[in-house]
Design a protein around this motif. Structure first.
Motif, mmCIF file in Angstrom:
data_model
loop_
_atom_site.group_PDB
_atom_site.id
_atom_site.type_symbol
_atom_site.label_atom_id
_atom_site.label_comp_id
_atom_site.label_asym_id
_atom_site.label_seq_id
_atom_site.Cartn_x
_atom_site.Cartn_y
_atom_site.Cartn_z
ATOM 1 N N ILE A 85 6.765 1.637 1.148
ATOM 2 C CA ILE A 85 7.306 1.918 -0.188
ATOM 3 C C ILE A 85 7.791 0.627 -0.839
ATOM 4 O O ILE A 85 7.551 0.354 -2.014
ATOM 5 C CB ILE A 85 8.454 2.950 -0.086
ATOM 6 N N HIS A 86 8.474 -0.188 -0.029
ATOM 7 C CA HIS A 86 8.961 -1.483 -0.481
ATOM 8 C C HIS A 86 7.792 -2.343 -0.944
ATOM 9 O O HIS A 86 7.840 -2.991 -1.992
ATOM 10 C CB HIS A 86 9.688 -2.149 0.687
ATOM 11 N N ALA A 87 6.719 -2.319 -0.147
ATOM 12 C CA ALA A 87 5.549 -3.149 -0.462
ATOM 13 C C ALA A 87 4.907 -2.702 -1.763
ATOM 14 O O ALA A 87 4.376 -3.510 -2.517
ATOM 15 C CB ALA A 87 4.538 -3.086 0.680
ATOM 16 N N LEU A 88 4.950 -1.378 -2.022
ATOM 17 C CA LEU A 88 4.296 -0.859 -3.222
ATOM 18 C C LEU A 88 5.295 -0.668 -4.361
ATOM 19 O O LEU A 88 5.030 0.080 -5.294
ATOM 20 C CB LEU A 88 3.611 0.470 -2.909
ATOM 21 N N SER A 89 6.434 -1.318 -4.264
ATOM 22 C CA SER A 89 7.462 -1.267 -5.312
ATOM 23 C C SER A 89 7.863 0.163 -5.658
ATOM 24 O O SER A 89 7.920 0.538 -6.827
ATOM 25 C CB SER A 89 6.984 -1.973 -6.578
ATOM 26 N N GLY A 90 8.109 0.988 -4.629
ATOM 27 C CA GLY A 90 8.712 2.289 -4.895
ATOM 28 C C GLY A 90 7.757 3.470 -4.881
ATOM 29 O O GLY A 90 8.175 4.602 -5.070
ATOM 30 N N GLU A 91 6.453 3.215 -4.656
ATOM 31 C CA GLU A 91 5.493 4.328 -4.638
ATOM 32 C C GLU A 91 5.660 5.148 -3.358
ATOM 33 O O GLU A 91 5.731 4.601 -2.264
ATOM 34 C CB GLU A 91 4.065 3.769 -4.720
ATOM 35 N N GLN A 92 5.776 6.494 -3.503
ATOM 36 C CA GLN A 92 5.943 7.336 -2.310
ATOM 37 C C GLN A 92 4.806 8.328 -2.131
ATOM 38 O O GLN A 92 4.719 9.005 -1.111
ATOM 39 C CB GLN A 92 7.259 8.120 -2.395
ATOM 40 N N ASP A 93 3.925 8.445 -3.119
ATOM 41 C CA ASP A 93 2.872 9.451 -3.059
ATOM 42 C C ASP A 93 1.684 8.890 -2.283
ATOM 43 O O ASP A 93 1.086 7.892 -2.675
ATOM 44 C CB ASP A 93 2.451 9.827 -4.479
ATOM 45 N N MET A 94 1.326 9.591 -1.190
ATOM 46 C CA MET A 94 0.255 9.064 -0.338
ATOM 47 C C MET A 94 -1.096 9.095 -1.035
ATOM 48 O O MET A 94 -2.021 8.387 -0.646
ATOM 49 C CB MET A 94 0.180 9.874 0.962
ATOM 50 N N ARG A 131 -5.703 3.277 -3.857
ATOM 51 C CA ARG A 131 -5.784 4.138 -5.030
ATOM 52 C C ARG A 131 -4.621 3.938 -6.002
ATOM 53 O O ARG A 131 -4.474 4.691 -6.952
ATOM 54 C CB ARG A 131 -5.826 5.603 -4.586
ATOM 55 N N GLY A 132 -3.791 2.924 -5.741
ATOM 56 C CA GLY A 132 -2.639 2.713 -6.636
ATOM 57 C C GLY A 132 -2.814 1.472 -7.477
ATOM 58 O O GLY A 132 -3.880 0.859 -7.491
ATOM 59 N N GLU A 133 -1.762 1.109 -8.212
ATOM 60 C CA GLU A 133 -1.849 -0.063 -9.081
ATOM 61 C C GLU A 133 -0.964 -1.217 -8.605
ATOM 62 O O GLU A 133 -1.249 -2.367 -8.878
ATOM 63 C CB GLU A 133 -1.420 0.296 -10.512
ATOM 64 N N ALA A 134 0.150 -0.872 -7.890
ATOM 65 C CA ALA A 134 1.127 -1.907 -7.559
ATOM 66 C C ALA A 134 0.493 -2.972 -6.666
ATOM 67 O O ALA A 134 -0.465 -2.713 -5.941
ATOM 68 C CB ALA A 134 2.318 -1.280 -6.845
ATOM 69 N N HIS A 135 1.038 -4.173 -6.745
ATOM 70 C CA HIS A 135 0.536 -5.266 -5.927
ATOM 71 C C HIS A 135 1.232 -5.231 -4.570
ATOM 72 O O HIS A 135 2.433 -5.429 -4.475
ATOM 73 C CB HIS A 135 0.781 -6.602 -6.628
ATOM 74 N N ALA A 136 0.451 -4.950 -3.517
ATOM 75 C CA ALA A 136 1.048 -4.765 -2.192
ATOM 76 C C ALA A 136 1.300 -6.103 -1.513
ATOM 77 O O ALA A 136 0.533 -7.042 -1.662
ATOM 78 C CB ALA A 136 0.126 -3.927 -1.327
ATOM 79 N N HIS A 137 2.425 -6.178 -0.768
ATOM 80 C CA HIS A 137 2.744 -7.393 -0.024
ATOM 81 C C HIS A 137 3.486 -7.000 1.238
ATOM 82 O O HIS A 137 4.169 -5.972 1.274
ATOM 83 C CB HIS A 137 3.615 -8.322 -0.877
ATOM 84 N N GLU A 138 3.365 -7.819 2.266
ATOM 85 C CA GLU A 138 4.059 -7.519 3.515
ATOM 86 C C GLU A 138 5.559 -7.754 3.342
ATOM 87 O O GLU A 138 5.991 -8.556 2.525
ATOM 88 C CB GLU A 138 3.495 -8.408 4.642
#
Lengths: 616, 103
Positions: free
Chosen positions: A353-362, A440-447
């Motif tokens: 969730i942190h990596a996706l800036s708050g996204e929780q929907d799988m 399938r999301g938009e946020a920029h993922a990071h470790e």
């Protein structure tokens, strides 16, 4: 003296420092204090447990009389035995890791000091609960962790849904606590004490209660308390909503420690439950029903934290099944392994969730294994552990519980195995949805930063190798002999259930990704029921909440409060006004008229006295 | 006690004086006059006290008289001060005009 009091006192100190002065302290000091006190508590637990070896009998330390009324004496007594030692190590150990993780997770959040102060306060109450040497002190910890749970679920108190969830958790727990307090009254009535030692010692003079006798009623009331705290049917509804809190809170309180307090309490009261077989059957039945029921809901949820929340409810059901069938050691063993892998699942989910800036929907995740490799690896470790794939930790504890269930009744075993297969299915489903396929999301993922991944790695090692802790063997002397014979056939069944669930998840979410929607469409009715959580919240709302609120509003507020109480007070005021306005007519404002009245009064008094013979 | 004035005469005089005081208090409108009526009533009572004291050969009545005189003096001081203030504020000594408490 081992100075057991230091164990809860250290986090309390951290709470006081951060709670009183945290607003003015820099972040580095805040988390150093919070993590440091918990780390010291962990070290002290280790030191104590080692010093007390082999801990065959409980080590009790009495500090002072807390309550002394008549012949009731309740002391501030702490005790350590093997069961306590296991709980202490889990609470402080996992708690420490989650505290460290929180440094990274909460770094950008407001109320940093408040968060750590609450976490430390929670540790204090949880350790009090575990260390208490009598039921009432345990109840203090029990209520205290409930309070901290409320504070932390509602941590983002500007969010309406968070405060609602906090209220829900608190109120639902009240119902369970009501049962617990009634049990305490009955215990005192029958044993004239609330000390564990005295009560369980006094049990020797009691016959095994085969009907609805005192012991069964006490056991059932304790079970009511446990269903509230440990989120079992019918009081489980608060736990999924509790995921509104920050993820470390979900991991620490609503997965690893607090919610297992009910299991601990039942294991602690084992001597009582063993004399009340009907209450035991209820524990097992409720546990199994909850395990199965929650697993079916968990299979179709799309919010990653909700999946794990229902998984927690389900796994807690397993622990109840264990202690309910007499396998107290196995229940606690599962509690320990569950603390490892479920805390890891939640923290891993938090990392995602942190990596996706708050996204929780799988449904808006996928393919993350390349972007967050560490998180992926540790989540996989937790997944194989919870799914019960040998030789990882979950397998060992779950297998012991299932064996014990088989010994009690094969029906319990088969439902348990089915649940295990569903468990395996929903965790692997989550893994496939989150880490495989295309993003399938938009946020920029990071470790996540190392301060978050390091605790994850430690927990991953524990999840994989936790089966090596022979918890149930170590606890065996505390509980009556309970060693169901090893049965290779049953072992094979449960292993194939674990692999079967994983295989189905693979088939549906990797091999043929179109299949889930087809199945959902085919079993539309069933899917909707599970997806909407069988409308339990709505049913409770219609049958309990609405009538209660309605009665409160119409009868208690508008009826009794406004009409009767306010009416009486205002009525007295109005009557005084009315009488006054009558008397007012006699006031002319002419002094001479008053004087005339005085004269008239004096004369009539004289006449009256004369007539009555008062004046001679 | 030869040729002494009988007690009843004193009592009759006292009663007449007291009635004059009551009447004055009830029927006069000037505050000063009402005030003097009060003094009259007090002194009528004093006369009774003294008369009984003489007749019964007991000192108590005379002691009481002094008490009454002290109270009357104090009352005169306070009362006259109040009347003075009232007159300063209202420019009237008509008691019927002073009924603001009623409203």
């Amino acid at each position: 003296m081992q100075h057991l009091w230091l164990i809860p006192a250290l986090p309390l100190l951290g709470f006081l420092i951060n709670g009183l002065a945290g607003r003015r302290l820099p972040k580095a000091v805040i988390h150093t204090v919070a993590v440091g006190t918990v780390a010291l508590a962990f070290v002290w637990v280790l030191k104590t447990v080692i010093a007390l070896q082999p801990l065959a009998t409980p080590h009790v330390e009495r500090y002072f009389d807390w309550i002394r009324v008549g012949d009731l004496r309740i002391g501030f007594d702490l005790a350590a035995d093997r069961l306590t030692a296991v709980m202490l190590l889990v609470v402080t150990g996992v708690g420490l890791l989650i505290h460290i993780y929180s440094i990274g997770y909460m770094a950008h959040e407001g109320g940093y000091y408040r968060f750590f102060a609450y976490l430390n306060l929670f540790m204090f109450f949880m350790l009090t609960l575990v260390l208490a040497a009598n039921f009432l002190l345990m109840f203090v910890g029990w209520e205290g962790v409930g309070l901290c749970s409320y504070l932390l679920i509602g941590f983002w108190f500007l969010k309406k849904s968070a405060t609602n969830a906090a209220n829900k958790a608190f109120i639902v727990n009240r119902i369970g606590d009501f049962g617990f307090t009634l049990a305490l009254f009955l215990l005192y009535l029958n044993f004239k004490s609330l000390d564990f030692g005295t009560v369980f010692g006094g049990l020797a003079g009691w016959q095994t209660d085969t009907g609805m006798g005192t012991l069964t009623i006490i056991g059932l009331l304790l079970l009511v308390g446990a269903t509230g705290k440990s989120a079992q049917i019918p009081l489980y509804v608060w736990l999924p909503d509790a995921m509104e809190g920050p993820t470390p809170v979900s991991a620490l309180i609503h997965a690893a420690t607090m919610v297992t307090a009910g299991v601990y309490m039942i294991a602690r009261s084992a001597p009582l439950f063993l004399k009340a077989p009907i209450a035991m059957d209820w524990v097992a039945g409720i546990g199994l029903a909850t395990a199965f029921f929650a697993a079916t809901i968990g299979m179709v949820q799309t919010d990653i934290k909700r999946v794990f929340a229902y998984s927690t409810v389900s796994q807690l059901g397993y622990m109840f099944l264990g202690v309910g069938t007499g396998a107290f050691g196995a229940g606690i063993f599962h509690l320990v392994t569950h603390a490892f892998f479920k805390a890891l699942l939640f923290l891993g989910a938090g990392s995602v969730i942190h990596a996706l800036s708050g996204e929780q929907d799988m449904r808006r995740m996928g393919g993350l294994w390349k972007k967050t490799p560490v998180t992926f690896a540790v989540m996989l470790a937790a997944t194989v552990a919870i799914a019960g794939i040998p030789p990882f930790s979950g397998f060992w504890s779950k297998d012991e519980i299932l064996l014990s269930a088989w010994q009690r009744s094969p029906v319990l075993f088969w439902i348990g195995v089915l649940t295990a297969a569903m468990t395996s299915f929903y965790v692997f489903r989550a893994i496939f949805l989150v880490f495989f396929g295309t993003y399938r999301g938009e946020a920029h993922a990071h470790e996540s930063p190392p301060v978050m991944t390091l605790p994850l790695v430690v927990l991953a090692v524990l999840s994989l190798g936790g089966g090596a802790f022979q918890v149930s063997k170590w606890l065996a002397p505390m509980f009556p002999e309970h060693a169901p014979p090893e049965n290779p056939l049953l072992l094979a069944v449960s292993i194939s259930a674990a692999f079967g669930g994983a295989l189905v998840a693979w088939a549906l979410y990797w091999w043929r990704p179109a299949l889930p929607d087809m199945i959902a469409a085919r079993l539309k009715w069933l899917y909707r029921a599970a997806f909407r959580k069988y409308w339990v919240d709505e049913i409770y709302g219609a049958t309990v909440v609405r009538p209660l609120v309605g009665t409160s509003r119409e009868v208690l507020w508008r009826g009794i409060d406004v009409e009767v109480i306010d009416g009486a007070v205002n009525g007295i005021g109005r009557r005084a006004l009315g009488i006054g306005s009558l008397l007012r007519l006699a006031q002319s404002g002419y002094i001479r008229s008053y004087a005339a009245w005085v004269l008239l009064g004096a004369v009539s008094l004289l006449i009256a006295l004369g007539v009555l013979g008062g004046v001679r | 006690m030869p040729n002494a004035v009988p007690l009843s005469w004193y009592l009759a005089l006292s009663a007449v004086l007291f009635t004059l005081g009551v009447g004055g208090f009830l029927f006069r409108r000037n505050i000063i006059t009402m005030f003097m009526s009060i003094e009259l009533m007090l002194n009528a009572v004093n006369l009774t006290f003294v008369a009984f004291s003489y007749r019964l050969r007991q000192i108590d009545g005379q002691v009481f008289t002094f008490f009454v005189m002290v109270v009357a003096a104090a009352e005169a001081a306070v009362g006259l001060a109040i009347i003075l203030i009232v007159f300063k504020n209202r420019a009237t000594l008509q008691v019927d005009d002073l009924r603001t408490m009623k409203d």
